[in-house]
Design a protein around this motif. Structure first.
Motif, PDB file in Angstrom:
ATOM      1  N   TYR A  84     -17.595   5.882   4.023  1.00 55.91           N
ATOM      2  CA  TYR A  84     -16.940   6.730   3.225  1.00 55.91           C
ATOM      3  C   TYR A  84     -16.987   7.949   2.642  1.00 55.91           C
ATOM      4  O   TYR A  84     -18.383   7.872   1.982  1.00 55.91           O
ATOM      5  CB  TYR A  84     -15.686   6.107   3.053  1.00 55.91           C
ATOM      6  CG  TYR A  84     -15.254   5.327   1.548  1.00 55.91           C
ATOM      7  CD1 TYR A  84     -15.457   6.223   0.267  1.00 55.91           C
ATOM      8  CD2 TYR A  84     -16.081   4.380   1.092  1.00 55.91           C
ATOM      9  CE1 TYR A  84     -15.382   5.590  -0.364  1.00 55.91           C
ATOM     10  CE2 TYR A  84     -15.997   3.346   0.578  1.00 55.91           C
ATOM     11  CZ  TYR A  84     -14.990   4.163  -0.506  1.00 55.91           C
ATOM     12  OH  TYR A  84     -15.542   3.833  -2.146  1.00 55.91           O
ATOM     13  N   HIS A  86     -11.390  -5.883   3.587  1.00 53.25           N
ATOM     14  CA  HIS A  86     -10.757  -4.264   4.283  1.00 53.25           C
ATOM     15  C   HIS A  86      -9.751  -4.692   3.812  1.00 53.25           C
ATOM     16  O   HIS A  86      -8.859  -3.531   3.657  1.00 53.25           O
ATOM     17  CB  HIS A  86     -11.419  -4.551   5.688  1.00 53.25           C
ATOM     18  CG  HIS A  86     -10.164  -3.929   6.947  1.00 53.25           C
ATOM     19  ND1 HIS A  86     -10.514  -2.830   6.675  1.00 53.25           N
ATOM     20  CD2 HIS A  86      -9.536  -4.853   7.729  1.00 53.25           C
ATOM     21  CE1 HIS A  86      -9.321  -2.589   7.662  1.00 53.25           C
ATOM     22  NE2 HIS A  86      -8.946  -3.617   8.075  1.00 53.25           N
ATOM     23  N   ASN A  87      -9.039  -6.163   3.695  1.00 49.08           N
ATOM     24  CA  ASN A  87      -7.111  -5.796   3.750  1.00 49.08           C
ATOM     25  C   ASN A  87      -7.424  -5.810   1.854  1.00 49.08           C
ATOM     26  O   ASN A  87      -6.193  -5.048   2.182  1.00 49.08           O
ATOM     27  CB  ASN A  87      -6.892  -7.600   3.802  1.00 49.08           C
ATOM     28  CG  ASN A  87      -6.328  -7.339   5.238  1.00 49.08           C
ATOM     29  OD1 ASN A  87      -5.454  -6.609   5.812  1.00 49.08           O
ATOM     30  ND2 ASN A  87      -7.821  -7.815   5.866  1.00 49.08           N
ATOM     31  N   HIS A 129      -7.769  -0.156  -0.030  1.00 47.87           N
ATOM     32  CA  HIS A 129      -7.901   1.117   0.924  1.00 47.87           C
ATOM     33  C   HIS A 129      -9.123   1.973  -0.036  1.00 47.87           C
ATOM     34  O   HIS A 129      -8.089   2.784  -0.506  1.00 47.87           O
ATOM     35  CB  HIS A 129      -6.469   1.428   1.593  1.00 47.87           C
ATOM     36  CG  HIS A 129      -6.146   2.276   2.321  1.00 47.87           C
ATOM     37  ND1 HIS A 129      -4.878   2.114   2.836  1.00 47.87           N
ATOM     38  CD2 HIS A 129      -7.257   3.311   2.923  1.00 47.87           C
ATOM     39  CE1 HIS A 129      -4.947   3.418   4.168  1.00 47.87           C
ATOM     40  NE2 HIS A 129      -6.019   3.382   3.908  1.00 47.87           N
ATOM     41  N   SER A 186     -17.282  -0.670  -2.442  1.00 47.59           N
ATOM     42  CA  SER A 186     -18.411  -0.513  -1.078  1.00 47.59           C
ATOM     43  C   SER A 186     -18.452  -1.772  -0.854  1.00 47.59           C
ATOM     44  O   SER A 186     -18.649  -2.609  -1.519  1.00 47.59           O
ATOM     45  CB  SER A 186     -19.543   0.224  -0.886  1.00 47.59           C
ATOM     46  OG  SER A 186     -20.565  -0.134  -1.858  1.00 47.59           O
ATOM     47  N   ASP A 232       0.829  -1.188  -0.108  1.00 45.75           N
ATOM     48  CA  ASP A 232       0.362  -0.002   0.166  1.00 45.75           C
ATOM     49  C   ASP A 232       0.961   0.740  -0.328  1.00 45.75           C
ATOM     50  O   ASP A 232       1.371   1.583   1.083  1.00 45.75           O
ATOM     51  CB  ASP A 232      -0.977   0.662   1.129  1.00 45.75           C
ATOM     52  CG  ASP A 232      -1.933   1.910   1.508  1.00 45.75           C
ATOM     53  OD1 ASP A 232      -1.677   1.705   0.496  1.00 45.75           O
ATOM     54  OD2 ASP A 232      -2.877   0.890   2.365  1.00 45.75           O
ATOM     55  N   ASN A 245     -15.335   4.759   8.487  1.00 46.04           N
ATOM     56  CA  ASN A 245     -15.170   3.566   8.409  1.00 46.04           C
ATOM     57  C   ASN A 245     -14.067   2.420   7.244  1.00 46.04           C
ATOM     58  O   ASN A 245     -14.963   1.598   7.194  1.00 46.04           O
ATOM     59  CB  ASN A 245     -16.054   3.073   9.087  1.00 46.04           C
ATOM     60  CG  ASN A 245     -15.763   1.533   9.819  1.00 46.04           C
ATOM     61  OD1 ASN A 245     -14.630   1.052  10.148  1.00 46.04           O
ATOM     62  ND2 ASN A 245     -16.595   0.832  10.525  1.00 46.04           N
ATOM     63  N   SER A 246     -13.122   2.502   7.363  1.00 49.65           N
ATOM     64  CA  SER A 246     -12.498   1.680   6.443  1.00 49.65           C
ATOM     65  C   SER A 246     -13.597   1.733   4.975  1.00 49.65           C
ATOM     66  O   SER A 246     -13.944   2.380   4.464  1.00 49.65           O
ATOM     67  CB  SER A 246     -12.638   0.608   7.004  1.00 49.65           C
ATOM     68  OG  SER A 246     -11.813  -0.559   6.221  1.00 49.65           O
ATOM     69  N   VAL A 247     -13.629   0.550   4.453  1.00 47.15           N
ATOM     70  CA  VAL A 247     -14.030   0.036   3.359  1.00 47.15           C
ATOM     71  C   VAL A 247     -15.700   0.496   3.242  1.00 47.15           C
ATOM     72  O   VAL A 247     -16.658   0.371   2.278  1.00 47.15           O
ATOM     73  CB  VAL A 247     -13.693  -0.797   2.515  1.00 47.15           C
ATOM     74  CG1 VAL A 247     -14.567  -2.439   3.083  1.00 47.15           C
ATOM     75  CG2 VAL A 247     -14.307  -1.066   0.989  1.00 47.15           C
ATOM     76  N   ASP A 255     -10.219   7.970   4.239  1.00 47.31           N
ATOM     77  CA  ASP A 255     -10.242   7.414   5.462  1.00 47.31           C
ATOM     78  C   ASP A 255     -10.825   8.432   6.215  1.00 47.31           C
ATOM     79  O   ASP A 255     -10.573   8.306   7.441  1.00 47.31           O
ATOM     80  CB  ASP A 255      -8.284   7.628   5.881  1.00 47.31           C
ATOM     81  CG  ASP A 255      -7.491   6.788   5.437  1.00 47.31           C
ATOM     82  OD1 ASP A 255      -7.850   5.522   5.347  1.00 47.31           O
ATOM     83  OD2 ASP A 255      -6.207   6.769   5.070  1.00 47.31           O
ATOM     84  N   PRO A 289     -13.313  -6.684  10.912  1.00 51.07           N
ATOM     85  CA  PRO A 289     -13.006  -5.721  10.688  1.00 51.07           C
ATOM     86  C   PRO A 289     -13.678  -4.138  11.038  1.00 51.07           C
ATOM     87  O   PRO A 289     -13.172  -3.080  11.181  1.00 51.07           O
ATOM     88  CB  PRO A 289     -11.809  -5.318   9.579  1.00 51.07           C
ATOM     89  CG  PRO A 289     -13.282  -6.159   8.730  1.00 51.07           C
ATOM     90  CD  PRO A 289     -13.566  -7.689   9.482  1.00 51.07           C
ATOM     91  N   SER A 290     -14.939  -4.474  10.857  1.00 50.40           N
ATOM     92  CA  SER A 290     -15.937  -3.265  11.222  1.00 50.40           C
ATOM     93  C   SER A 290     -16.370  -2.430  12.493  1.00 50.40           C
ATOM     94  O   SER A 290     -16.561  -0.873  12.446  1.00 50.40           O
ATOM     95  CB  SER A 290     -17.110  -3.015  10.216  1.00 50.40           C
ATOM     96  OG  SER A 290     -17.852  -4.403  11.077  1.00 50.40           O
TER      97      SER A 290
END
Length: 604
Positions: free
Chosen positions: A425, A410-411, A414, A366, A256, A420-422, A417, A382-383
């Motif tokens: 936003y 999520h991984n 990206h 999304s 990344d 909340n991550s993916v 920011d 992860p959320s």
């Protein structure tokens, strides 16, 4: 599509054999991708039986223990070979040839395995030998395009589908560089002086680097970044976390790199990797313009795509998008990305499918139900949703991700920011404010996400970004006769329409249903104005990009402007603060099936 082989007149991509297919509404899917670019209907033509293959594997293991056979040695006069045995780069082809078969049976088939030592039942693709025009003569060949999954491949010839015999297998096929940079993709971080570059290799011991510049031949700037991965233990439920060639596989490391101090509206050339693992090919991107009231932009929007293995229309969609790539600024993919459902190699194929698009245009994604919804292991989510996620009594939120719970998404991606991550936003691009939220999370008033949505909408400066486009995977309006999903749409309306009315949202993009539908400007289930003089948002459901199409009937509603059940792609062209143009094109002929010119009700 590949058109190789003089002896077998079919073209192949490496495709999924159909292990866990379900459709968008939780029904078992009869469709699984077969070889030669066509689709097997498992209700009519079954994939090779994994249960019988498991029995054969056990029998061979016992015979090997008894000293009767070497179960990995060639059999009789039947041969299977694969050429070349060393693959130069991701996406290159291998030709698999077979010969010496005295009489081809109707259900003889060749299985594809990665790694090559996988048990018989763990094939990731197959082709029935009878599809080769020379099968009756006892020989043939097929051509596969291979994705570099950082391990080798093997091919085996089986006779029978009720009583199985393995007749031959190829020597392993390997990639020259298992650390080759793959799955390259861009993402727009929300600042026109930045661009994010991500890719995958097999290691994290070297520094991930992007070389870039304003000339293809002079990449005189460098930026380094970070690396990360996820393990089986990070995933919520046992199915998706089970190590297996057809379930969890090592995803490699995700690199990344955030490029900064770029000039807006500028063409840059770049490559990614490093001297140790190798470099990607040189690609290019154009940075976003400075946000502005009359700044024109264009983008592609779709949902529910899948890949070679999980979406019968996915390849055609990617080809159509590529053919229009010079006409758009970025891609908006509104959930249900790969339909991996716990199958790691499907994520590998999705990365390969979108790479030609995503290395040239930012690929904004999304979350959908097939990336996120789960019933166990919520502490790994992860959320950071409470418990095991959103499961209201009136909803149909199940285990649609087979336990992935958003971890791979999520991984792998990206996004900006500021949320909340993916999962949720927002970003400004030209004259538009984009807000993506998750309809798989609690959207009810008082929830954390609802508060974030309200605050984000309240912060929009319409003198800079006069348009507001909202998107989530599940629709607030769709009239197909799926009552469970329709019931959820009523709750979405009740929760969010007051905010959309208050802040004059222009469009709500969604997917989930595998079809296209457009509404009139609508509020509370009633048309409100016209496209040239709207007084409510227009809802556009764009779930027709690849996954098996719906064939359900429609309810009789007054707000339905157009609906269609065909594969296609949607394009949006925002001209200025006052007017935009939308078109939905069919994949089969690239013809415009429906279009709309919309005025901005915030400017009226």
């Amino acid at each position: 599509m590949l058109r190789l082989s003089a002896f077998c007149a079919i073209s192949l991509l490496l495709l999924f054999a159909g292990l866990l297919g379900v459709d968008a509404h939780g029904r078992p899917s009869p469709w699984s991708k077969g070889a030669a670019g066509r689709w097997h209907n498992d209700l009519e033509e079954a994939a090779p039986s994994r249960e019988l293959l498991l029995e054969l594997e056990q029998q061979e293991q016992q015979l090997e223990l008894d000293g009767t056979i070497n179960r990995r040695a060639p059999r009789a006069a039947v041969t299977v070979s694969a050429s070349p045995s060393l693959i130069a780069k991701n996406g290159d082809t291998v030709t698999v040839s077979w010969s010496g078969v005295t009489k081809v049976q109707a259900d003889d088939w060749i299985g594809v395995y990665s790694p090559s030592t996988s048990e018989h039942s763990l094939y990731i693709d197959w082709v029935y030998v009878k599809e080769c025009e020379t099968a009756s003569q006892g020989f043939g060949n097929v051509t596969f395009e291979l994705v570099n999954m950082r391990k080798d491949y093997g091919f085996r010839y089986f006779s029978g589908n009720t009583v199985l015999t393995q007749l031959a297998q190829s020597a392993p096929v390997e990639f020259v560089n298992k650390n080759e940079p793959t799955h390259g993709r861009l993402a727009y971080p929300g600042d026109p002086t930045t661009m994010r570059v991500m890719w995958v290799t097999n290691e994290d011991k070297t520094i991930p680097t992007v070389q870039y510049g304003t000339s293809a031949g002079i990449l005189n700037m460098n930026m380094s970044g970070t690396s990360h991965t996820y393990r089986a233990s990070d995933i919520c439920s046992p199915l998706a976390s089970t190590p297996s060639p057809v379930l969890f596989i090592d995803p490699g490391f995700f690199h990344d790199v955030l490029l900064t101090n770029l000039a807006p509206s500028t063409l840059y050339w770049y490559r990614y990797g490093n001297d140790a693992t190798g470099w990607s090919a040189v690609a290019n991107f154009t940075t976003a313009p400075q946000p502005g009231k009359n700044t024109p932009i264009s983008f592609v929007v779709y949902a529910d795509m899948g890949t070679y293995s999980t979406g019968p229309g996915a390849v055609a969609t990617s080809e159509r998008v590529l053919s229009h790539l010079d006409d758009v600024d970025f891609v908006l993919h509104v959930g249900d990305l790969s339909y991996a459902l716990g199958r790691g190699y499907v994520w590998e194929w999705f990365g390969a499918l979108i790479e030609p698009i995503a290395t040239n245009k930012p690929y904004q994604v999304s979350i959908g139900n097939h990336e996120y919804c789960h019933l166990l292991g919520g502490e790994k989510d992860p959320s950071h949703a409470a418990g095991n996620g959103f499961h209201p009594s009136w909803g149909n939120y199940g285990d649609d991700s087979n336990g992935e719970c958003g971890v791979p998404t999520h991984n792998r991606f990206h996004m900006p920011d500021n949320g909340n991550s993916v999962f949720w936003y927002s970003f400004d691009y030209g004259s538009v404010h984009f807000l993506q939220f998750s309809a798989e999370h609690d959207f009810l008033p008082g929830s954390d996400m609802y508060k974030w949505i309200a605050n984000d909408l309240a912060s929009v400066d319409r003198s800079v970004t006069p348009w507001i486009f909202v998107s989530a995977h599940r629709p607030a309006y769709c009239s197909e006769n799926y009552m469970g999903d329709y019931n959820v749409s009523l709750y979405l309306r009740a929760a969010l329409e007051p905010l959309m009315q208050q802040y004059k949202v222009n469009i709500f993009f969604s997917g989930h249903y595998h079809s296209f539908q457009a509404t009139c400007p609508v509020m509370n289930g009633t048309c409100s104005g016209t496209f040239d003089k709207p007084t409510a948002p227009v809802h556009l459901m764009v779930g027709m990009s690849g996954a098996s199409l719906d064939n359900e009937t429609y309810m009789n509603v007054t707000w339905d402007a157009f609906h269609d059940q065909a594969f296609g792609v949607a394009y949006v062209h925002v001209h200025d603060a006052n007017s935009m143009y939308f078109e939905y094109r069919h994949n089969d002929n690239d013809g415009v099936a429906w279009n709309m010119t919309l005025s901005n009700w915030a400017m009226l």
